[in-house]
Design an enzyme around this catalytic site. Structure first.
Site, mmCIF file in Angstrom:
data_model
loop_
_atom_site.group_PDB
_atom_site.id
_atom_site.type_symbol
_atom_site.label_atom_id
_atom_site.label_comp_id
_atom_site.label_asym_id
_atom_site.label_seq_id
_atom_site.Cartn_x
_atom_site.Cartn_y
_atom_site.Cartn_z
ATOM 1 N N THR B 185 0.858 -1.185 0.000
ATOM 2 C CA THR B 185 0.000 0.000 0.000
ATOM 3 C C THR B 185 0.889 1.228 0.000
ATOM 4 O OG1 THR B 185 -0.005 0.013 2.402
ATOM 5 C CG2 THR B 185 -1.789 -1.162 1.320
ATOM 6 N N TRP B 443 -18.669 16.399 11.749
ATOM 7 C CA TRP B 443 -17.723 16.041 10.695
ATOM 8 C C TRP B 443 -17.993 16.858 9.425
ATOM 9 C CZ3 TRP B 443 -17.247 9.960 10.462
ATOM 10 C CH2 TRP B 443 -16.663 9.494 11.655
#
Lengths: 542, 542
Positions: B185, B443
């Protein structure tokens, strides 16, 4: 070194769950046993399969138990495929065309605990009830109002059972190798043998056969499997169509030309699958009625060799692509297909028909090979003949209860077919090993002779078998049924054969008969005919 | 009860073997590192992969050994995918955009024995040679005549090695769970982590992602993966395209608009895959040049959220379907896609663009779910946000050498993304968990703000990060790069944001910058920007 990926088995229940999530509105259209049209969605099929799984729990079905079906192609049979296998039991599809003695043999061999039966087949089970003590109950696939009078007991009504259950079910996370389905071969000799599918093989087969190498399904496809769900799982279409979201049309008990034409036009079917005789029947109906099948783009044809004349006729008269395929109960069943490729489209039509009439090429996951009597490979040259073997993750490794295990060699399954394979990989089944006519040490293909005969228009169907011969050991004789509206002349038929087959293949006798016997799956019952005509040539002094 | 089917693992070598048999003439077209066009067939690719496997044997590579590649999308890289994994070793694709310290960390972590390197990347390896003693040799992917001057040793030439070997190879019958590939990754924080694919996951992923639920390949497809083979396996296209016989166009090092347009028109590419910025670049080139991309029907877009303005632009100006997708190195990588369905086609265009800009729906085999902080399921109502988890047979179960195993819970992999899922199953990634801006306990999605900004034409790219704020803890600030030929006015940009995002999401500052930093895979390097701008609002007295 091992990879580090999740070992999550894919199960048949995942297929219908996926269809419910991705294609909730996609339709399943069934012709019922009463002749009406039933219509619902994959979301409906999913909910009712959940109810069915709850029914199985209530009936006390255990994991791994065999639960049989005896039913036509319709929505309840679809629910049975998913409800039984998803629950963790084994859905055993009984062939509706079996004779009584085969039927009770199979039910006892499988140890079926319950049988879900369409009403028209109740009399069949009544006939064998005393021979199948293992069966704890019969569920008739109908509404309470339609329950038949029957001596079968214990007796349940499908819709009454379902109505009592919740439409949610937590499908068990089975193992990939857990058995999911059971189907017996309709052998023409010996006892039928069971093929025990597992979730891995069923799902892989659906994934791959539904893709562009084979059936080529998407949400835009409308598919009608005429090939029965009680035999070779209707080519796995009950799994592959929902997996890829195709609209599914199930023709029920009616596979005559009129019924099929009505469904094709009414539902805009673009792909349909059946044995050659079904397509002959449809053609005869279209000719007589003048009706159309404009939506139909492709017919997949297996179970018997493709008569080339029909391939051409379907192309030129109906603009329908005839896709020859090959597979067996033992191969889940799909293995090879003559799909429409860009290369085929560029061929001269006559050359294309030749390839369409073959069984096509192996799809990814299936390996085919031909072998001689010494187990050596025969070249793929389009000429050399050999025993056809097959292997892959959706090919059986042994029969249920280990019967007939002499069909396996070196990791291959020996199909019992004789075949040639051309350099491009196109497979042509030349004959069943046991149907080949051994004349003076050489082989004559009964199938090639039968196909050649169909070039003479008066012939409806042809069957070639070997009859005993004093000099040559065996010689071919041909039995034919005729079309009603054509003039027949044996010398014209012989003229049609000439040039198409070797001279020494010419049948020693051609006999017109009123009808030819077929197996439950539409194949010619040659064993019977071979017995009947074994001494024909000797008796007739040939 | 267990089924009785052959346990025959499907291997990556089976894919190319199948392509060689079914699609021997189908083309693989590569742009070489020198800019020329190379053209050969799957049959050629197969033969050379056999030669490559023989090279590996000669080099003493053992089963399970990691063998690395550092290469662009081209035919030799394709051969390495098959030759290495088919041989039984593990093909480890090194990301060409890594920094030196990440590169030697990864090579050592993987214990790569050999590295096959494209000539342009030789300097990268020279830089880290002293830190990678595990590497026993370097093979430069070129002709003998093109071998670069280099201090790398031991050094081999790819074509010289291949030329010495037989073009037949008996591929070993590996186990399904044997490792086949390794990809790290490109984490923006911490050390990269390895994902170790196996044959089962690679082949299943290719079978399913190449089907009509996702990439939809057949012999009639011409596909160009612009997404690199050194990262997320170019979406697995090097496996799925040969499996289904698609023509494969590999664009090499040149992903600029001019190079891509030339390949699209020259090779009649109809499907191509890349991150959004590539399609922005192509559009800019087409606008400037007036050139065409008439053959192109679909672009698949992942790696970053799809800017809705580009979805619309590609539809209306180029008649190209923009297919938003989602996946990760950890998911092989394909998981969800907004494929063109009959339902989508019937929608009003603006509603369709909304869905195309999502990540689409999970394909069969992949299950997705969103969860709250208590590990409870969040409803799929199109509104509720949750941590995205995924599971399925091509999702990793643990990282190589067991690093980062806190990403796993209850059989799920936790993606680190925050997402919503609508009732039809369409997934929308709202943000990376760590990129969400936490303002006063609520958020704010950086991605939504960035997409909204692209509605103002002068903005070339936008990046929103949280900066420290004395009252609200964090507040969003927006960094933008501008198009050269447009007038920019901050109040017009703010006007474009209004109505598209909640009022309280409006950035506290908008800053024009010359360029924005990206990771090796084209993602915004937000960690760096967050550090740089952490105190921006406090320092500027906001």
């Amino acid at each position: 070194m091992k990879g580090r990926m999740m070992q999550v088995p894919l199960l048949t229940s995942d297929i219908l769950k996926n269809a419910m999530q991705r294609y909730p509105q996609q339709q399943v259209v069934s012709r019922t046993n009463e002749g009406t049209i039933h219509r619902y969605s994959y979301a409906d099929a999913y909910r009712r399969s959940c109810q069915l799984a709850n029914v199985l729990a209530r009936l006390g079905v255990q994991r791994g138990d065999r639960v049989a079906t005896l039913a036509w192609n319709n929505y309840r049979h679809l629910e049975l495929y998913y409800g039984i296998s998803g629950y963790g039991a084994v859905v055993h599809t009984l062939n509706a065309r079996l004779f009584a003695e085969q039927l009770h043999y199979i039910i006892n061999h499988a140890e079926d605990g319950y049988i879900f039966v369409d009403a028209p087949f109740v009399p069949l089970l009544e006939e064998v009830r005393e021979q199948i003590p293992c069966v704890r109950g019969f569920i008739v696939n109908c509404d309470a109002a339609d329950m038949p009078e029957t001596s079968l007991a214990p007796l349940y009504c499908y819709e009454t059972l379902l109505a009592a259950e919740n439409d949610q079910f937590e499908w068990p996370r089975l193992e990939a190798t857990d058995a999911s389905g059971l189907c017996y071969t309709s052998g023409t000799t010996g006892n039928p043998k069971g093929v025990l599918y597992d979730h891995h093989s069923s799902v892989l087969h659906a994934m791959m056969s539904g893709g562009s190498q084979y059936l080529d399904f998407s949400e835009r496809t409308c598919v009608m499997p005429v090939v029965p769900m009680y035999h070779v799982c209707a080519w796995g279409v009950p799994f592959s169509a929902p997996l890829y979201g195709a609209k599914l049309v199930l023709p029920g008990p009616s596979t005559d030309g009129a019924s099929l034409q009505e469904l094709i036009e009414g539902e805009s079917v673009d792909k349909a699958y059946a044995v050659p005789t079904v397509w002959l029947g449809l053609h005869n109906y279209l000719e007589a009625s003048g009706k159309k099948i404009d939506s139909l783009k492709l017919v997949g044809v297996g179970g018997a060799a493709s008569p080339r004349a029909l391939v051409k006729l379907y192309a030129e008269r109906y603009n329908v692509y005839w896709m020859g395929i090959w597979g067996m109960t033992e191969t889940s069943p799909l293995a090879t297909a003559a799909i429409p490729t860009p290369q085929l489209e560029q061929l001269d039509p006559e050359a294309r028909y030749d390839l369409q009439a073959t069984a096509g090429r192996a799809m990814f996951g299936v390996e085919i090979g031909i072998f001689d009597a010494n187990d050596d490979r025969v070249p793929h040259d389009g000429e050399s003949r050999g025993s056809l073997r097959v292997r892959g993750p959706w090919v059986l490794s042994s029969y249920f209860k280990d019967e007939g295990n002499d069909n396996f060699a070196d990791g291959w399954f020996d199909t019992g077919d004789v075949a040639v394979i051309n350099p491009e990989g196109y497979l042509k089944i030349v004959d069943r090993s046991k149907d080949v006519i051994k004349s003076g040490g050489e082989w004559i293909s009964s199938v090639d002779l039968e196909n050649a005969a169909l070039n003479y228009e008066a012939v409806n169907e042809a069957c070639v078998i070997g009859a005993r011969h004093l000099k040559w050991d065996e010689r071919p004789i041909m039995l034919v049924t005729l079309k009603q509206d054509r003039e027949y002349d044996e010398s014209e038929l012989r003229a049609a054969l000439e040039g198409r087959v070797a001279k020494w293949w010419m049948p020693d006798a051609i006999i017109v008969v009123d009808e030819l016997p077929h197996t439950g799956t539409g194949k010619l019952r040659k064993v019977e005919l071979r017995q009947q005509y074994a001494e024909f040539l000797i008796n007739s002094g040939s």
